[in-house]
Every structure is written in structure tokens, then in C-alpha cells.
Scaffold this active site. Structure first.
Site, PDB file in Angstrom:
ATOM      1  N   SER A  52      11.775   4.891   2.172  1.00  0.00           N
ATOM      2  CA  SER A  52      10.806   5.968   2.378  1.00  0.00           C
ATOM      3  C   SER A  52       9.766   5.798   1.275  1.00  0.00           C
ATOM      4  CB  SER A  52      11.508   7.324   2.273  1.00  0.00           C
ATOM      5  OG  SER A  52      10.542   8.354   2.296  1.00  0.00           O
ATOM      6  N   TYR A  53       8.715   5.037   1.557  1.00  0.00           N
ATOM      7  CA  TYR A  53       7.805   4.503   0.529  1.00  0.00           C
ATOM      8  C   TYR A  53       7.428   5.474  -0.600  1.00  0.00           C
ATOM      9  CZ  TYR A  53       7.087   0.308   3.470  1.00  0.00           C
ATOM     10  OH  TYR A  53       7.256  -0.840   4.197  1.00  0.00           O
TER      11      TYR A  53
ATOM     12  N   GLU B 248       5.579   2.098 -14.914  1.00  0.00           N
ATOM     13  CA  GLU B 248       5.086   2.822 -16.095  1.00  0.00           C
ATOM     14  C   GLU B 248       5.734   4.196 -16.206  1.00  0.00           C
ATOM     15  OE1 GLU B 248       3.388   1.219 -13.810  1.00  0.00           O
ATOM     16  OE2 GLU B 248       1.545   0.318 -14.585  1.00  0.00           O
TER      17      GLU B 248
ATOM     18  N   GLU C  54      11.292   0.748  -5.658  1.00  0.00           N
ATOM     19  CA  GLU C  54      10.768   1.121  -4.338  1.00  0.00           C
ATOM     20  C   GLU C  54      11.860   1.772  -3.494  1.00  0.00           C
ATOM     21  OE1 GLU C  54       8.730  -2.363  -2.775  1.00  0.00           O
ATOM     22  OE2 GLU C  54       7.107  -2.087  -4.227  1.00  0.00           O
TER      23      GLU C  54
END
Ligand code: THU
Length: 161
Positions: free
Chosen positions: A67-68, A75, A64
Site C-alpha cells: 500500500s504505497y 530520512e 516501502e
């Protein structure tokens, strides 16, 4: 007017104990990878393990970012790493395990739409289907024989010819 029925197949195992030795080993690699996920914002940890045709196992976990949208799912971290390290080697199976820091997840989570699209690109480049194993941290395991079961009517490079 013509109607076409698109069916989707899934094997459901009561627990990982019911898997073949090879599938179980791969799932264990996904579980280990999950623990190293960097998920301080969602608290949702995902581990993925990719088995290649040359026997190599390549892992990934979600990464993560403050800054999303800059973060990436487990995956894709795993399949992109496989593509980078072992170009041209077919992907046989991808095992996925998820859990949350807030609760024990006991139902499998299927890969998100973006990851399905990314996996489909790998499957389209090889002859065999890519098997997908999905599990929470415990409980049932779902197994699909091909990404087309999870992403029917996938967009692919043939449209760009
Ligand atoms: N996530 C994955 O790693 N794989 C998925 O298929 C679904 C979601 C991650 C992204 C984010 O870090 C967290 O789970 C919550 O969405």
C-alpha cells in the site's frame, strides 16, 4: 511593494574523497544503510545516517509497502529513530546516499518535501543548523549548512502559539 530575495547556499564536492574524515565516515554509514533498503516497488534505494551531538550515528533506509503511501523515506526513518532513542540530543549532520537497481545514480538527490519538513522540526528545536550531505552512489556530493537552505520559509510551531 517590497521585494525580498531568498538565497540558498550549497557546497559542491567533486566526490566523497574531498569530504572531511568525519563527513566521509557518515556518508559511508549512509551507503551501508542504503543497501538494506526495502524498495521492491520503486527499485530506488535510499540510505540516511544521522550524526548526533553525543557522537551516536543513527541510520535509516526507505521502507516501502504494497500500500504505497504506507511506506516511509530513509530520512524520516533515521531522524524519527534518533528522536525516539536519543530524545533532546541535537542533530549535527544527516548524510544521504541514493541508488537505483536500474542504473547507477551519479547525481545527489535532495530529501523530498515531507522529509525537509520533518527535518526542519528537529532544527527548530535546537540552536545549531543541521548539515545535510547528499550523494548518489558515486559522483558529486552536495552539502548544505542548514535545512533552511533546502526549505526556506518553513512552517513551524511558532505559528501554532
Ligand atoms: N525516498 C526516500 O527514501 N527519500 C527521499 O527523500 C525521496 C524518496 C524513497 C521513497 C520511495 O521508497 C522511493 O524513494 C521512491 O520514491
Amino acid at each position: 511593494m517590497q521585494k525580498k530575495k531568498v538565497t540558498f547556499e550549497l557546497e559542491i564536492y567533486n566526490s566523497q574523497e574531498e569530504l572531511s574524515v568525519l563527513d566521509r565516515e557518515l556518508m559511508q554509514a549512509a551507503v551501508l544503510a542504503r543497501e538494506n533498503a526495502y524498495a521492491p516497488y520503486s527499485g530506488f534505494k535510499v540510505g540516511a545516517a544521522v550524526l548526533l551531538a553525543n557522537g551516536e550515528i543513527v541510520i535509516g533506509n526507505n521502507q516501502e509497502n504494497a500500500s504505497y503511501p504506507s511506506g516511509l523515506c530513509a530520512e524520516r526513518v533515521a531522524v524519527f529513530q534518533a528522536g525516539a532513542r536519543f530524545p533532546g540530543i541535537a542533530v549535527k549532520t544527516i548524510a544521504i546516499s541514493v541508488n537505483s537497481v536500474r542504473r547507477v545514480v551519479d547525481t545527489p538527490a535532495a530529501p523530498c518535501g515531507n522529509c525537509r519538513q520533518a527535518i526542519a522540526e528537529y532544527e527548530q528545536r535546537q540552536t545549531e543548523g543541521i548539515e545535510i550531505l547528499m550523494m548518489g552512489s558515486t559522483g558529486e556530493v552536495y552539502k548544505s549548512a542548514s535545512i533552511t537552505d533546502l526549505l526556506p520559509l518553513a512552517f513551524g510551531k511558532s505559528y501554532l502559539d
